[in-house]
Design an enzyme around this catalytic site. Structure first.
Site, PDB file in Angstrom:
ATOM      1  CE  LYS A   1       0.027  -4.641   2.945  1.00 45.24           C
ATOM      2  NZ  LYS A   1      -0.294  -5.992   2.397  1.00 45.24           N
TER       3      LYS A   1
ATOM      4  CB  THR B   1      -0.907   0.000   1.252  1.00 48.54           C
ATOM      5  OG1 THR B   1      -1.537   1.267   1.383  1.00 48.54           O
ATOM      6  CG2 THR B   1      -0.106  -0.254   2.531  1.00 48.54           C
ATOM      7  CG  ASP B   2      -1.130   4.968  -1.080  1.00 57.83           C
ATOM      8  OD1 ASP B   2      -1.715   4.335  -0.174  1.00 57.83           O
ATOM      9  OD2 ASP B   2      -1.696   5.849  -1.767  1.00 57.83           O
ATOM     10  CD  GLU B   3      -3.583   3.567   4.302  1.00 55.54           C
ATOM     11  OE1 GLU B   3      -3.398   3.327   5.502  1.00 55.54           O
ATOM     12  OE2 GLU B   3      -4.711   3.652   3.789  1.00 55.54           O
TER      13      GLU B   3
ATOM     14  CE1 TYR C   1      -3.519  -2.723   5.504  1.00 52.29           C
ATOM     15  CE2 TYR C   1      -3.349  -0.376   4.997  1.00 52.29           C
ATOM     16  CZ  TYR C   1      -3.392  -1.697   4.573  1.00 52.29           C
ATOM     17  OH  TYR C   1      -3.304  -1.990   3.230  1.00 52.29           O
TER      18      TYR C   1
HETATM   19  P1  NAD Z   1      -9.551  -7.571   1.678  1.00 48.43           P
HETATM   20  O1  NAD Z   1      -9.632  -7.286   3.128  1.00 48.43           O
HETATM   21  O2  NAD Z   1     -10.735  -7.301   0.814  1.00 48.43           O
HETATM   22  O3  NAD Z   1      -9.175  -9.116   1.463  1.00 48.43           O
HETATM   23  C1  NAD Z   1      -8.201  -9.757   2.217  1.00 48.43           C
HETATM   24  C2  NAD Z   1      -8.292 -11.266   1.938  1.00 48.43           C
HETATM   25  O4  NAD Z   1      -7.250 -11.916   2.664  1.00 48.43           O
HETATM   26  C3  NAD Z   1      -9.617 -11.892   2.400  1.00 48.43           C
HETATM   27  O5  NAD Z   1     -10.103 -12.774   1.400  1.00 48.43           O
HETATM   28  C4  NAD Z   1      -9.237 -12.658   3.662  1.00 48.43           C
HETATM   29  O6  NAD Z   1     -10.039 -13.795   3.895  1.00 48.43           O
HETATM   30  C5  NAD Z   1      -7.791 -13.048   3.355  1.00 48.43           C
HETATM   31  N1  NAD Z   1      -6.996 -13.263   4.569  1.00 48.43           N
HETATM   32  C6  NAD Z   1      -6.899 -12.440   5.645  1.00 48.43           C
HETATM   33  N2  NAD Z   1      -6.108 -12.993   6.581  1.00 48.43           N
HETATM   34  C7  NAD Z   1      -5.669 -14.172   6.069  1.00 48.43           C
HETATM   35  C8  NAD Z   1      -4.805 -15.188   6.548  1.00 48.43           C
HETATM   36  N3  NAD Z   1      -4.237 -15.112   7.765  1.00 48.43           N
HETATM   37  N4  NAD Z   1      -4.552 -16.263   5.763  1.00 48.43           N
HETATM   38  C9  NAD Z   1      -5.133 -16.349   4.538  1.00 48.43           C
HETATM   39  N5  NAD Z   1      -5.971 -15.438   4.038  1.00 48.43           N
HETATM   40  C10 NAD Z   1      -6.236 -14.354   4.793  1.00 48.43           C
HETATM   41  O7  NAD Z   1      -8.265  -6.811   1.157  1.00 48.43           O
HETATM   42  P2  NAD Z   1      -8.032  -6.039  -0.225  1.00 48.43           P
HETATM   43  O8  NAD Z   1      -8.589  -4.683  -0.124  1.00 48.43           O
HETATM   44  O9  NAD Z   1      -8.431  -6.928  -1.337  1.00 48.43           O
HETATM   45  O10 NAD Z   1      -6.441  -5.893  -0.176  1.00 48.43           O
HETATM   46  C11 NAD Z   1      -5.619  -6.941  -0.673  1.00 48.43           C
HETATM   47  C12 NAD Z   1      -4.162  -6.565  -0.472  1.00 48.43           C
HETATM   48  O11 NAD Z   1      -3.879  -5.344  -1.163  1.00 48.43           O
HETATM   49  C13 NAD Z   1      -3.785  -6.305   0.981  1.00 48.43           C
HETATM   50  O12 NAD Z   1      -2.499  -6.821   1.195  1.00 48.43           O
HETATM   51  C14 NAD Z   1      -3.784  -4.787   1.105  1.00 48.43           C
HETATM   52  O13 NAD Z   1      -2.874  -4.373   2.091  1.00 48.43           O
HETATM   53  C15 NAD Z   1      -3.336  -4.383  -0.274  1.00 48.43           C
HETATM   54  N6  NAD Z   1      -3.811  -3.063  -0.737  1.00 48.43           N
HETATM   55  C16 NAD Z   1      -5.144  -2.739  -0.667  1.00 48.43           C
HETATM   56  C17 NAD Z   1      -5.585  -1.527  -1.176  1.00 48.43           C
HETATM   57  C18 NAD Z   1      -7.050  -1.138  -1.152  1.00 48.43           C
HETATM   58  O14 NAD Z   1      -7.389  -0.011  -1.514  1.00 48.43           O
HETATM   59  N7  NAD Z   1      -7.968  -2.014  -0.777  1.00 48.43           N
HETATM   60  C19 NAD Z   1      -4.670  -0.643  -1.750  1.00 48.43           C
HETATM   61  C20 NAD Z   1      -3.318  -1.001  -1.792  1.00 48.43           C
HETATM   62  C21 NAD Z   1      -2.910  -2.234  -1.297  1.00 48.43           C
HETATM   63  O1  DAU Z   2      -4.170   3.910   0.315  1.00 50.66           O
HETATM   64  C1  DAU Z   2      -4.370   2.523   0.191  1.00 50.66           C
HETATM   65  C2  DAU Z   2      -5.248   2.032   1.312  1.00 50.66           C
HETATM   66  O2  DAU Z   2      -6.565   2.486   1.024  1.00 50.66           O
HETATM   67  C3  DAU Z   2      -5.224   0.519   1.473  1.00 50.66           C
HETATM   68  O3  DAU Z   2      -3.928   0.100   1.827  1.00 50.66           O
HETATM   69  C4  DAU Z   2      -6.234   0.058   2.518  1.00 50.66           C
HETATM   70  O4  DAU Z   2      -6.268  -1.352   2.567  1.00 50.66           O
HETATM   71  C5  DAU Z   2      -7.598   0.583   2.138  1.00 50.66           C
HETATM   72  O5  DAU Z   2      -8.549   0.249   3.120  1.00 50.66           O
HETATM   73  C6  DAU Z   2      -7.555   2.103   1.944  1.00 50.66           C
HETATM   74  O6  DAU Z   2      -7.340   2.778   3.211  1.00 50.66           O
HETATM   75  P1  DAU Z   2      -8.160   4.088   3.624  1.00 50.66           P
HETATM   76  O7  DAU Z   2      -8.140   4.228   5.081  1.00 50.66           O
HETATM   77  O8  DAU Z   2      -7.730   5.250   2.795  1.00 50.66           O
HETATM   78  O9  DAU Z   2      -9.636   3.646   3.084  1.00 50.66           O
HETATM   79  P2  DAU Z   2     -11.107   3.844   3.708  1.00 50.66           P
HETATM   80  O10 DAU Z   2     -12.066   3.447   2.637  1.00 50.66           O
HETATM   81  O11 DAU Z   2     -11.226   3.229   5.042  1.00 50.66           O
HETATM   82  O12 DAU Z   2     -11.191   5.436   3.891  1.00 50.66           O
HETATM   83  C7  DAU Z   2     -11.015   6.312   2.792  1.00 50.66           C
HETATM   84  C8  DAU Z   2     -11.098   7.736   3.332  1.00 50.66           C
HETATM   85  O13 DAU Z   2     -12.445   7.991   3.714  1.00 50.66           O
HETATM   86  C9  DAU Z   2     -10.248   7.966   4.573  1.00 50.66           C
HETATM   87  O14 DAU Z   2      -9.733   9.291   4.528  1.00 50.66           O
HETATM   88  C10 DAU Z   2     -11.258   7.840   5.739  1.00 50.66           C
HETATM   89  C11 DAU Z   2     -12.551   8.323   5.111  1.00 50.66           C
HETATM   90  N1  DAU Z   2     -13.799   7.699   5.605  1.00 50.66           N
HETATM   91  C12 DAU Z   2     -13.851   6.330   5.655  1.00 50.66           C
HETATM   92  C13 DAU Z   2     -15.008   5.697   6.072  1.00 50.66           C
HETATM   93  C14 DAU Z   2     -15.084   4.184   6.172  1.00 50.66           C
HETATM   94  C15 DAU Z   2     -14.885   8.487   5.920  1.00 50.66           C
HETATM   95  O15 DAU Z   2     -14.837   9.735   5.836  1.00 50.66           O
HETATM   96  N2  DAU Z   2     -16.048   7.852   6.321  1.00 50.66           N
HETATM   97  C16 DAU Z   2     -16.147   6.496   6.430  1.00 50.66           C
HETATM   98  O16 DAU Z   2     -17.237   5.987   6.836  1.00 50.66           O
END
Ligand code: NAD
Ligand code: DAU
Length: 351
Positions: free
Chosen positions: A162, A133-135, A158
């Site tokens: 990561k 992630t970029d975080e 989180y």
């Molecule tokens: P998600 O939470 O939707 O899915 C995570 C998956 O991992 C689920 O299917 C869960 O069952 C599985 N999992 C969790 N713990 C596990 C374990 N111990 N063993 C096996 N499986 C397990 O997540 P996502 O949003 O699809 O993100 C996927 C990856 O991409 C993550 O590594 C996250 O950090 C990264 N990422 C997410 C975002 C985003 O915006 N969602 C952005 C950048 C990077």
């Molecule tokens: O930047 C990449 C990341 O983006 C990933 O690594 C994470 O897995 C993914 O969950 C996401 O993180 P964020 O914290 O940015 O996503 P989230 O959807 O939780 O929140 C997006 C923005 O919106 C954040 O600034 C918080 C705000 N927010 C979120 C929720 C759930 C609200 O204002 N209201 C809400 O109810």
């Protein structure tokens, strides 16, 4: 190729698996624990393919990982399994340390043993791709972008977990020679997005006539990438990326949270008008997320120049497709609301 996808029942993992089955000849094995975030129905569109298989197991279970590597003989491990929600990491960081750090260590150690036992082309072409992630880079002010050389400065449980996993992956590459790749991506959105995240939560609560919670003053900025474009980038990286390299992935679509919420409301006003008033009337400013990062923005020029990847849709196109998908697929998210999570507030650090 034979591709092992950890976390393949999650939001991004399932998009990657659907892409690999529908648009390539690769064979795919999903390895997923099925936590609250693992949704098997997201894989239904490809479940009948003879190039798809599924194992339910935990990445922290070294024996299970070892068995699957021996039986499946992957060419690529695309490691996505993680605890992914910042708000949940505030309420309960333990699972994030366990899965994201200990689990990644187990994956690396088992992958190393497996890779050392390979020979010839199979050994030379093996890749361990860590999806991150970029975080990990922290929070930006009004200007600037994260590049691949930006120093790490994670600020939530989180992002710290990561960042720790990224460091482990690079250490296994540097010390043991494991051919690793790392991608750091911005916020994804699109179909099959779990309703705890901003965009699906707002769409669903809007349709249910509930308050739309905007944290703080809504001025925090995220860069948004359509999930199918991320899947495409991941494929480019594990097929063509150079071992040892990191690639930043982003959508070139910075938005304030309030702009995102307003865009969703405007689309719903058009596609599913209310009888009384506008969806934006439901917007409610709520207590901010503790430690809320102000702004993320990605410089994705390296993946563009080295691997010829750019996003295929704008935010405006992607958000329209996403809202439409949620309108047409209520059964998918209603099951989650009924059985797992019903969009209540998380991450206020109450204990
Ligand atoms: P998600 O939470 O939707 O899915 C995570 C998956 O991992 C689920 O299917 C869960 O069952 C599985 N999992 C969790 N713990 C596990 C374990 N111990 N063993 C096996 N499986 C397990 O997540 P996502 O949003 O699809 O993100 C996927 C990856 O991409 C993550 O590594 C996250 O950090 C990264 N990422 C997410 C975002 C985003 O915006 N969602 C952005 C950048 C990077
Ligand atoms: O930047 C990449 C990341 O983006 C990933 O690594 C994470 O897995 C993914 O969950 C996401 O993180 P964020 O914290 O940015 O996503 P989230 O959807 O939780 O929140 C997006 C923005 O919106 C954040 O600034 C918080 C705000 N927010 C979120 C929720 C759930 C609200 O204002 N209201 C809400 O109810």
């Amino acid at each position: 190729m034979r591709i092992l996808v950890t976390g393949g029942a999650g939001f991004i993992g399932s998009a990657l698996v659907r892409r690999l089955i529908n648009h390539t000849d690769h064979e795919v094995l999903v390895f997923d624990k099925l936590t609250y975030a693992g949704v098997l129905s997201s894989l239904e569109p490809v479940a009948s393919s003879n190039r798809y298989s599924f194992v339910q197991a935990d990445i922290c279970d070294a024996d299970a990982v070892s068995r699957v590597l021996r039986d499946f003989q992957p060419d690529v491990i695309a490691h996505l399994a993680a605890e992914s929600h910042v708000d949940r990491s505030i309420d309960g960081p333990g699972a994030f340390i366990q899965t994201n750090m200990v689990g990644t260590f187990v994956m690396l150690n088992q992958a190393l043993g497996y890779w050392r036992g390979l020979a010839g082309d199979k050994k030379a072409s093996f890749r361990f791709h860590h999806i991150s992630t970029d975080e990990v880079f922290g929070s930006l002010g009004e200007d600037g972008f994260f590049t691949e050389t930006t120093p790490y400065d994670p600020r939530s449980p989180y992002s710290a977990s990561k960042a720790g996993s990224d460091h482990l992956v690079r250490a296994w590459g540097h010390t043991y020679g494991l051919p690793v790749l790392v991608t750091n991506c911005s916020n994804n959105y699109g179909p099959y997005h779990f309703p705890e995240k901003l965009i699906p939560l707002i769409i669903i609560r809007a349709l249910n006539g509930e308050p739309l919670p905007v944290y703080g003053d809504g001025s925090n900025v995220r860069d948004w990438l359509f999930v199918d474009d991320h899947a495409c980038a991941l494929q480019a990286v594990f097929e063509k990326g150079k071992p040892g390299e990191t690639y930043n992935v982003g959508g070139n679509a910075e938005k304030k949270n309030i702009e995102v919420v307003a865009a969703i409301c405007a689309i719903l006003d058009r596609l599913r008008p209310k009888t009384n008033g506008k969806y934006a009337d439901q917007i409610t400013y709520v207590t901010d997320r503790p430690g809320h990062d102000h702004r993320y923005a990605i410089d994705a020029s390296k993946i563009r120049s080295d691997l010829d990847w750019t996003p295929s849709v704008t935010f405006e196109q992607g958000i329209e497709q996403t809202v439409t998908w949620f309108l047409e697929n209520q059964a998918w998210w209603q099951d989650i609301l009924d059985a797992r999570y019903s969009t209540q507030r998380l991450g206020v650090a109450n204990g």
